[in-house]
Design an enzyme around this catalytic site. Structure first.
Site, PDB file in Angstrom:
ATOM      1  N   ASP A   1       1.070  -1.419  -0.209  1.00 51.33           N
ATOM      2  CA  ASP A   1       0.086  -0.003   0.064  1.00 51.33           C
ATOM      3  C   ASP A   1       0.949   1.504  -0.132  1.00 51.33           C
ATOM      4  O   ASP A   1       1.959   1.578   0.512  1.00 51.33           O
ATOM      5  CB  ASP A   1      -1.276   0.024   1.245  1.00 51.33           C
TER       6      ASP A   1
ATOM      7  N   GLU B   1       1.538  -0.167  -5.225  1.00 48.92           N
ATOM      8  CA  GLU B   1       0.828   0.675  -5.542  1.00 48.92           C
ATOM      9  C   GLU B   1       1.550   2.033  -5.140  1.00 48.92           C
ATOM     10  O   GLU B   1       1.465   2.806  -4.921  1.00 48.92           O
ATOM     11  CB  GLU B   1      -0.686   0.953  -4.201  1.00 48.92           C
TER      12      GLU B   1
ATOM     13  N   ASP C   1     -10.429   2.225  -4.238  1.00 51.36           N
ATOM     14  CA  ASP C   1      -9.827   3.984  -4.001  1.00 51.36           C
ATOM     15  C   ASP C   1     -10.818   4.339  -4.968  1.00 51.36           C
ATOM     16  O   ASP C   1     -11.130   5.080  -4.506  1.00 51.36           O
ATOM     17  CB  ASP C   1      -9.080   3.802  -4.006  1.00 51.36           C
TER      18      ASP C   1
END
Length: 389
Positions: free
Chosen positions: A169, A194, A276
């Site tokens: 992340d 990410e 997201d």
């Protein structure tokens, strides 16, 4: 890969939900599933981790997680860990009355583990090695004690708990070299970061996104080339091309795919939406009436495609059947991350490409079909079609 959750999944007994659908996920052709953050967190979604050694969350208990991982592995589905390593919410107050200490967690750190820029947490570590996440203490990954404990933690989650892949992340928050170190600590079958960077905009989305994708490639290089990355460049260009009917965007100046898949497809993880960009957050959603057209692109092209849980399970049987048909065509033709892509057309009204000279895909309202013998329609939808031979 399937992203096996959305932003609201914590409201359900999610490990049980996924376990009940493991056979269906396997039969559709998925070989790995990205699970939600599995540690104690200040926020129910899991992205404000606190006690990294506690695996009791809103998604389920540690026992339920271990049971789910066993079920997935029995179905030959690789469970992928969501590792939130950039920041960590403290358990206790320290210097200045700030929340900057961890006690009784098995990974007890102090102010020394926090970068020094955010005055809200009075960290005593070094400078940040990436972008700052302002909502919680940012971890100093150059600190040897942090590196040692995170390596041990990842080994525990992979070698004991049973995860086989890792999704990192907020990879922009700390140097890619540290991600590489953590990957090498456990050598998972799959790892993806990410690295979500802003695309290049002028009056609108610019045609040339070479600098954007190069920054993602630079991050992959910083890991030592051992980690893949989500292809945010392809997502941004593809949703603009499909939503506006501007298919000329889908080829770069050298005739390659314009995203990371055009430079380093073996390290590109393509996707349409995630928790997201889509879901109830919808920060940057793909045009809803063009979602299947987007999947027709990523599921036929090089790279490692990721399908969002919502699209497969919650958007109706028609979309699920079309995604399944695309997965079947990909598998039948042996399309893989390094497959050869030949872009045949990229105009205002049509995009067409050949993959390994065994699969053909068309997006757009113009008529187009592959030349030569032996082609047959494999799966099709609104303004898109896939052929195989």
């Amino acid at each position: 890969m399937m992203q096996g959750f959305n932003w609201e999944s914590h409201k359900f007994e999610w490990y049980s939900v996924v376990g009940e659908r493991a056979t269906q996920i396997r039969d559709a052709g998925f070989t790995q599933i990205w699970l939600p953050p599995c540690t104690d967190s200040l926020a129910p979604e899991g992205y404000l981790p606190r006690n990294l050694r506690s695996l009791d969350t809103k998604y389920g208990t540690e026992q339920q997680l271990r049971s789910l991982i066993g079920t997935l592995r029995e179905n030959n589905i690789l469970p992928v860990l969501d590792a939130v390593l950039n920041h960590r919410c403290a358990t206790h107050q320290g210097n200045g009355g700030k929340w900057n200490r961890w006690e009784g967690t098995g990974m007890d750190w102090g102010e020394w583990a926090i970068t020094n820029r955010n005055k809200d947490f009075m960290g005593e570590g070094g400078d940040p090695t990436g972008d700052e996440f302002w909502g919680s203490p940012n971890i100093d990954h150059r600190e040897p004690r942090v590196q040692e404990s995170l390596c041990e933690w990842i080994k525990w989650l992979t070698h004991d708990v049973g995860f086989g892949g890792i999704r990192f992340d907020f990879s922009k928050g700390y140097g890619g070299e540290f991600t590489g170190k953590y990957v090498r600590a456990c050598m998972p079958e799959f790892a993806v970061g990410e690295f979500w960077d802003t695309l290049n905009y002028g009056q609108g989305l610019e045609y040339d996104q070479d600098a954007h994708r190069q920054r993602i490639v630079d991050w992959i290089d910083a890991t030592g080339g051992i980690c893949t990355a989500f292809d945010f460049t392809t997502k941004g260009i593809l949703q603009e091309a499909c939503g506006r009917g501007e298919f000329w965007r889908l080829v770069d100046k050298k005739g390659r795919a314009p995203g990371v898949i055009g430079l380093w497809p073996a390290r590109a993880v393509t996707f349409i939406d995630n928790h997201d960009t889509g879901s109830t957050q919808s920060h940057w959603p793909f045009p809803s009436n063009k979602v299947c057209m987007g999947y027709a692109y990523i599921l036929t092209h090089p790279g490692t495609p990721s399908v969002f849980w919502d699209h497969f399970f919650d958007w109706g049987s028609d979309l699920r059947k079309q995604i399944t048909g695309l997965l079947e065509a990909r598998k039948a033709m042996g399309v893989h991350a390094r497959s050869k892509l030949e872009i045949v057309a990229a105009t205002d009204s049509v995009y067409a490409a050949l993959v390994d000279d065994k699969l053909a895909v068309k997006l757009g309202h113009d008529n187009w079909s592959p030349s030569g013998d032996g082609w047959k329609v494999s799966v099709s939808g609104d303004q898109w079609c896939v052929w195989t031979r």
